[in-house]
Scaffold this motif. Structure first.
Motif, PDB file in Angstrom:
ATOM      1  N   ARG A   1     -40.367  10.248 -37.785  1.00 49.08           N
ATOM      2  CA  ARG A   1     -39.485  10.822 -36.772  1.00 49.08           C
ATOM      3  C   ARG A   1     -38.271  11.487 -37.427  1.00 49.08           C
ATOM      4  O   ARG A   1     -37.966  12.627 -37.189  1.00 49.08           O
ATOM      5  CB  ARG A   1     -39.007   9.713 -35.825  1.00 49.08           C
ATOM      6  N   ASP A   2     -37.582  10.727 -38.274  1.00 53.23           N
ATOM      7  CA  ASP A   2     -36.493  11.369 -39.026  1.00 53.23           C
ATOM      8  C   ASP A   2     -36.403  10.805 -40.433  1.00 53.23           C
ATOM      9  O   ASP A   2     -36.936   9.734 -40.729  1.00 53.23           O
ATOM     10  CB  ASP A   2     -35.144  11.316 -38.286  1.00 53.23           C
ATOM     11  N   LEU A   3     -35.734  11.582 -41.265  1.00 50.69           N
ATOM     12  CA  LEU A   3     -35.709  11.251 -42.690  1.00 50.69           C
ATOM     13  C   LEU A   3     -34.346  11.636 -43.255  1.00 50.69           C
ATOM     14  O   LEU A   3     -33.822  12.706 -42.943  1.00 50.69           O
ATOM     15  CB  LEU A   3     -36.822  12.055 -43.351  1.00 50.69           C
ATOM     16  N   VAL A   4     -33.773  10.722 -44.054  1.00 47.65           N
ATOM     17  CA  VAL A   4     -32.482  11.008 -44.688  1.00 47.65           C
ATOM     18  C   VAL A   4     -32.678  10.960 -46.207  1.00 47.65           C
ATOM     19  O   VAL A   4     -33.135   9.949 -46.745  1.00 47.65           O
ATOM     20  CB  VAL A   4     -31.404   9.991 -44.246  1.00 47.65           C
ATOM     21  N   PHE A   5     -32.346  12.063 -46.858  1.00 48.88           N
ATOM     22  CA  PHE A   5     -32.435  12.141 -48.322  1.00 48.88           C
ATOM     23  C   PHE A   5     -31.006  12.049 -48.854  1.00 48.88           C
ATOM     24  O   PHE A   5     -30.202  12.961 -48.679  1.00 48.88           O
ATOM     25  CB  PHE A   5     -33.085  13.477 -48.710  1.00 48.88           C
TER      26      PHE A   5
ATOM     27  N   PHE B   1     -28.882  14.361 -46.609  1.00 50.19           N
ATOM     28  CA  PHE B   1     -29.486  15.458 -45.843  1.00 50.19           C
ATOM     29  C   PHE B   1     -30.410  14.859 -44.790  1.00 50.19           C
ATOM     30  O   PHE B   1     -31.237  14.004 -45.133  1.00 50.19           O
ATOM     31  CB  PHE B   1     -30.296  16.363 -46.774  1.00 50.19           C
ATOM     32  N   ALA B   2     -30.271  15.320 -43.560  1.00 46.18           N
ATOM     33  CA  ALA B   2     -31.080  14.736 -42.477  1.00 46.18           C
ATOM     34  C   ALA B   2     -32.048  15.758 -41.897  1.00 46.18           C
ATOM     35  O   ALA B   2     -31.682  16.918 -41.677  1.00 46.18           O
ATOM     36  CB  ALA B   2     -30.152  14.211 -41.385  1.00 46.18           C
ATOM     37  N   PHE B   3     -33.287  15.276 -41.661  1.00 49.22           N
ATOM     38  CA  PHE B   3     -34.352  16.140 -41.147  1.00 49.22           C
ATOM     39  C   PHE B   3     -35.171  15.380 -40.108  1.00 49.22           C
ATOM     40  O   PHE B   3     -35.213  14.156 -40.116  1.00 49.22           O
ATOM     41  CB  PHE B   3     -35.297  16.549 -42.288  1.00 49.22           C
TER      42      PHE B   3
ATOM     43  N   ARG C   1     -27.898  14.738 -33.054  1.00 49.15           N
ATOM     44  CA  ARG C   1     -27.424  15.948 -33.739  1.00 49.15           C
ATOM     45  C   ARG C   1     -28.625  16.777 -34.180  1.00 49.15           C
ATOM     46  O   ARG C   1     -29.626  16.220 -34.640  1.00 49.15           O
ATOM     47  CB  ARG C   1     -26.584  15.572 -34.962  1.00 49.15           C
ATOM     48  N   ARG C   2     -28.508  18.066 -34.069  1.00 49.12           N
ATOM     49  CA  ARG C   2     -29.610  18.954 -34.469  1.00 49.12           C
ATOM     50  C   ARG C   2     -29.801  18.908 -35.978  1.00 49.12           C
ATOM     51  O   ARG C   2     -28.826  18.899 -36.720  1.00 49.12           O
ATOM     52  CB  ARG C   2     -29.280  20.399 -34.073  1.00 49.12           C
ATOM     53  N   THR C   3     -31.037  18.897 -36.392  1.00 49.35           N
ATOM     54  CA  THR C   3     -31.330  18.930 -37.835  1.00 49.35           C
ATOM     55  C   THR C   3     -31.734  20.347 -38.229  1.00 49.35           C
ATOM     56  O   THR C   3     -32.184  21.112 -37.365  1.00 49.35           O
ATOM     57  CB  THR C   3     -32.479  17.960 -38.181  1.00 49.35           C
ATOM     58  N   PRO C   4     -31.630  20.715 -39.499  1.00 46.45           N
ATOM     59  CA  PRO C   4     -31.094  19.909 -40.578  1.00 46.45           C
ATOM     60  C   PRO C   4     -29.565  19.888 -40.560  1.00 46.45           C
ATOM     61  O   PRO C   4     -28.939  20.813 -40.068  1.00 46.45           O
ATOM     62  CB  PRO C   4     -31.585  20.655 -41.824  1.00 46.45           C
ATOM     63  N   PHE C   5     -29.021  18.813 -41.102  1.00 48.19           N
ATOM     64  CA  PHE C   5     -27.582  18.777 -41.364  1.00 48.19           C
ATOM     65  C   PHE C   5     -27.352  17.930 -42.605  1.00 48.19           C
ATOM     66  O   PHE C   5     -28.273  17.228 -43.056  1.00 48.19           O
ATOM     67  CB  PHE C   5     -26.794  18.240 -40.152  1.00 48.19           C
ATOM     68  N   VAL C   6     -26.153  18.033 -43.148  1.00 53.91           N
ATOM     69  CA  VAL C   6     -25.842  17.230 -44.334  1.00 53.91           C
ATOM     70  C   VAL C   6     -24.477  16.568 -44.165  1.00 53.91           C
ATOM     71  O   VAL C   6     -23.566  17.183 -43.611  1.00 53.91           O
ATOM     72  CB  VAL C   6     -25.917  18.080 -45.637  1.00 53.91           C
ATOM     73  N   VAL C   7     -24.393  15.326 -44.577  1.00 54.01           N
ATOM     74  CA  VAL C   7     -23.121  14.598 -44.561  1.00 54.01           C
ATOM     75  C   VAL C   7     -22.664  14.458 -46.014  1.00 54.01           C
ATOM     76  O   VAL C   7     -23.437  13.989 -46.857  1.00 54.01           O
ATOM     77  CB  VAL C   7     -23.277  13.190 -43.937  1.00 54.01           C
ATOM     78  N   VAL C   8     -21.430  14.880 -46.284  1.00 60.01           N
ATOM     79  CA  VAL C   8     -20.898  14.792 -47.648  1.00 60.01           C
ATOM     80  C   VAL C   8     -19.584  14.016 -47.579  1.00 60.01           C
ATOM     81  O   VAL C   8     -18.815  14.182 -46.629  1.00 60.01           O
ATOM     82  CB  VAL C   8     -20.601  16.204 -48.214  1.00 60.01           C
TER      83      VAL C   8
ATOM     84  N   GLU D   1     -24.038   7.324 -42.063  1.00 65.37           N
ATOM     85  CA  GLU D   1     -23.447   8.314 -41.142  1.00 65.37           C
ATOM     86  C   GLU D   1     -24.523   9.297 -40.662  1.00 65.37           C
ATOM     87  O   GLU D   1     -24.568   9.661 -39.483  1.00 65.37           O
ATOM     88  CB  GLU D   1     -22.295   9.063 -41.826  1.00 65.37           C
ATOM     89  N   ALA D   2     -25.405   9.699 -41.559  1.00 65.12           N
ATOM     90  CA  ALA D   2     -26.482  10.611 -41.152  1.00 65.12           C
ATOM     91  C   ALA D   2     -27.358   9.930 -40.096  1.00 65.12           C
ATOM     92  O   ALA D   2     -27.756  10.569 -39.109  1.00 65.12           O
ATOM     93  CB  ALA D   2     -27.310  11.016 -42.364  1.00 65.12           C
ATOM     94  N   GLU D   3     -27.621   8.643 -40.288  1.00 58.90           N
ATOM     95  CA  GLU D   3     -28.436   7.912 -39.295  1.00 58.90           C
ATOM     96  C   GLU D   3     -27.715   7.840 -37.948  1.00 58.90           C
ATOM     97  O   GLU D   3     -28.337   7.993 -36.899  1.00 58.90           O
ATOM     98  CB  GLU D   3     -28.744   6.495 -39.804  1.00 58.90           C
ATOM     99  N   ARG D   4     -26.392   7.634 -37.988  1.00 64.45           N
ATOM    100  CA  ARG D   4     -25.628   7.605 -36.727  1.00 64.45           C
ATOM    101  C   ARG D   4     -25.720   8.959 -36.034  1.00 64.45           C
ATOM    102  O   ARG D   4     -25.915   9.049 -34.833  1.00 64.45           O
ATOM    103  CB  ARG D   4     -24.151   7.258 -37.003  1.00 64.45           C
ATOM    104  N   GLN D   5     -25.575  10.018 -36.812  1.00 69.06           N
ATOM    105  CA  GLN D   5     -25.611  11.363 -36.225  1.00 69.06           C
ATOM    106  C   GLN D   5     -27.002  11.656 -35.658  1.00 69.06           C
ATOM    107  O   GLN D   5     -27.127  12.303 -34.620  1.00 69.06           O
ATOM    108  CB  GLN D   5     -25.261  12.413 -37.281  1.00 69.06           C
ATOM    109  N   LEU D   6     -28.044  11.182 -36.348  1.00 70.30           N
ATOM    110  CA  LEU D   6     -29.407  11.367 -35.830  1.00 70.30           C
ATOM    111  C   LEU D   6     -29.560  10.617 -34.503  1.00 70.30           C
ATOM    112  O   LEU D   6     -30.136  11.152 -33.550  1.00 70.30           O
ATOM    113  CB  LEU D   6     -30.443  10.838 -36.837  1.00 70.30           C
ATOM    114  N   ALA D   7     -29.015   9.406 -34.467  1.00 70.08           N
ATOM    115  CA  ALA D   7     -29.112   8.619 -33.238  1.00 70.08           C
ATOM    116  C   ALA D   7     -28.367   9.308 -32.095  1.00 70.08           C
ATOM    117  O   ALA D   7     -28.720   9.157 -30.923  1.00 70.08           O
ATOM    118  CB  ALA D   7     -28.559   7.219 -33.475  1.00 70.08           C
ATOM    119  N   ASN D   8     -27.330  10.091 -32.440  1.00 70.67           N
ATOM    120  CA  ASN D   8     -26.568  10.837 -31.418  1.00 70.67           C
ATOM    121  C   ASN D   8     -27.177  12.203 -31.140  1.00 70.67           C
ATOM    122  O   ASN D   8     -26.514  13.072 -30.588  1.00 70.67           O
ATOM    123  CB  ASN D   8     -25.118  11.046 -31.876  1.00 70.67           C
TER     124      ASN D   8
END
Ligand code: BTN
Length: 364
Positions: free
Chosen positions: A227-231, A163-165, A129-136, A120-127
């Protein structure tokens, strides 16, 4: 403590609840935050009604709804309402109330059910979405683990978060990000929950030799930039270990089982969000380096244990001697030579992989 936000006004909570309506989006978040900040004192129903611009019956109805969602709220005529107990499961408005209370304005996406919070974080990055954000999420249907494994995530009492950055830094500079973020989570749990969690290189958190959390970092790398990173982190919080199959409960545990009581998961999510986002900022600024290796030494689950790992395609065994500046695991071989392992799985003892750290420490 919440204060009135009207210019110059420093009125204490309740007295000035009325002005808070200007900032408020979700009335449940406002009610919960007000109850949290009252520190066990009663909050007047008419103050809440005024602040929300609704009737007292409207307030009562909202509190009834919250009771139905697992809150225990005491109500006393002429005094008001008091929060007695929070829901065991993750509650979105409560997470947001805690975030506001600790002054963290992170962008948090909360779902009951999802395939994988990393996906989901990867989908939001592809759309975009401003970082940072977190999907729970409360549950994942296709949680992913390291090395292509599945992360079994049906248990609603646990934490699944990503967490997406967008670091925009050379990949070489991102080498130790997972170790650093994992270490910060480990330190937070030690301090906030009083649980002696340790970090097992590279991506696990253990207590008494049992796995309590696993981390999975996934990144998209351009020619010379990350480019982007999801932890992603899966943390066993209130999962009922008694219900786990014995092959799982023999090697894994949960914070609640270790503590002997339920953990306030919504509070934990809010605090962990703040911890991880601050830790990321420290990493990007480079200031994390000061104290990184010594903090690792403090929480290192493998320190001075005999372990084996893979080096240049060959299994080697030695005594774990911490990590180097690039995040590699230092192994002292029988002849005293230090070799550094950069990736892969580490097993305890020499020989067969064991997920539970039960080996005796090796005397240096
Ligand atoms: C491991 O130990 O193998 C790492 C497990 C990481 C699991 C977490 S749960 C939240 C996030 N979403 C996923 O699909 N995986 C990570």
């Amino acid at each position: 403590m919440w204060y009135c936000k009207v210019a110059g006004c420093r009125a204490a909570p309740i007295v000035c609840l009325y002005s808070a309506v200007f900032e408020m989006n979700d009335p449940d978040v406002f009610i919960l935050k007000t109850l949290l900040e009252s520190d066990g004192e009663y909050v007047s129903g008419s103050d809440l009604a005024k602040a929300l611009a609704i009737s007292r019956v409207g307030v009562w109805a909202r509190l009834e709804k919250l009771r139905g969602e697992g809150f225990e709220i005491d109500a006393v005529r002429h005094r008001g309402y008091r929060l007695l107990k929070e829901p065991v499961l993750l509650h979105e408005a409560l997470v947001r109330a805690y975030l506001e209370r600790i002054g963290c304005d992170a962008d948090v996406v909360i779902r009951d059910q999802i395939d994988s919070t990393n996906t989901e974080a990867e989908r939001q990055l592809a759309n975009e979405r401003r970082t940072p954000f977190v999907v729970v999420a409360r549950q994942q249907s296709s949680g992913r683990g390291r090395l292509g494994r599945r992360w079994h995530s049906p248990d609603e009492g646990n934490l699944y978060a990503s967490f997406a950055f967008r670091p925009n830094l050379p990949p070489m500079q991102m080498q130790t990000i997972t170790l650093w973020l994992g270490l910060q989570v480990c330190e937070y749990v030690n301090q906030a929950q009083g649980i002696p969690l340790r970090i097992k290189w590279p991506n696990d958190l253990l207590a008494n030799g049992k796995k309590v959390a696993g981390m999975l970092t996934e990144a998209r790398v351009d020619a010379d930039r990350t480019r982007d990173l999801v932890f992603g982190i899966g943390l066993n919080v209130n999962g009922d270990t008694q219900q786990w199959p014995v092959e799982v409960s023999s090697v894994a545990s949960s914070l609640a089982a270790l503590k002997g009581q339920e953990v306030q998961i919504s509070k934990l999510v809010a605090e962990l969000t703040q911890v991880v986002i601050r830790a990321y900022e420290k990493y990007i600024s480079g200031s994390f380096q000061e104290g990184f290796l010594s903090a690792w030494g403090k929480y290192d689950a493998l320190r001075d244990l005999r372990v084996s790992g893979i080096l240049r395609g060959r299994e080697i065994s030695g005594v774990a001697r911490g990590i180097d500046r690039n995040g590699g695991l230092k192994l002292e071989l029988a002849d005293g030579v230090i070799e550094v392992v950069h990736s892969g799985e580490i097993s305890l003892g020499s020989g067969q992989m064991s997920r539970a750290a039960t080996s005796d420490p090796v005397k240096a």
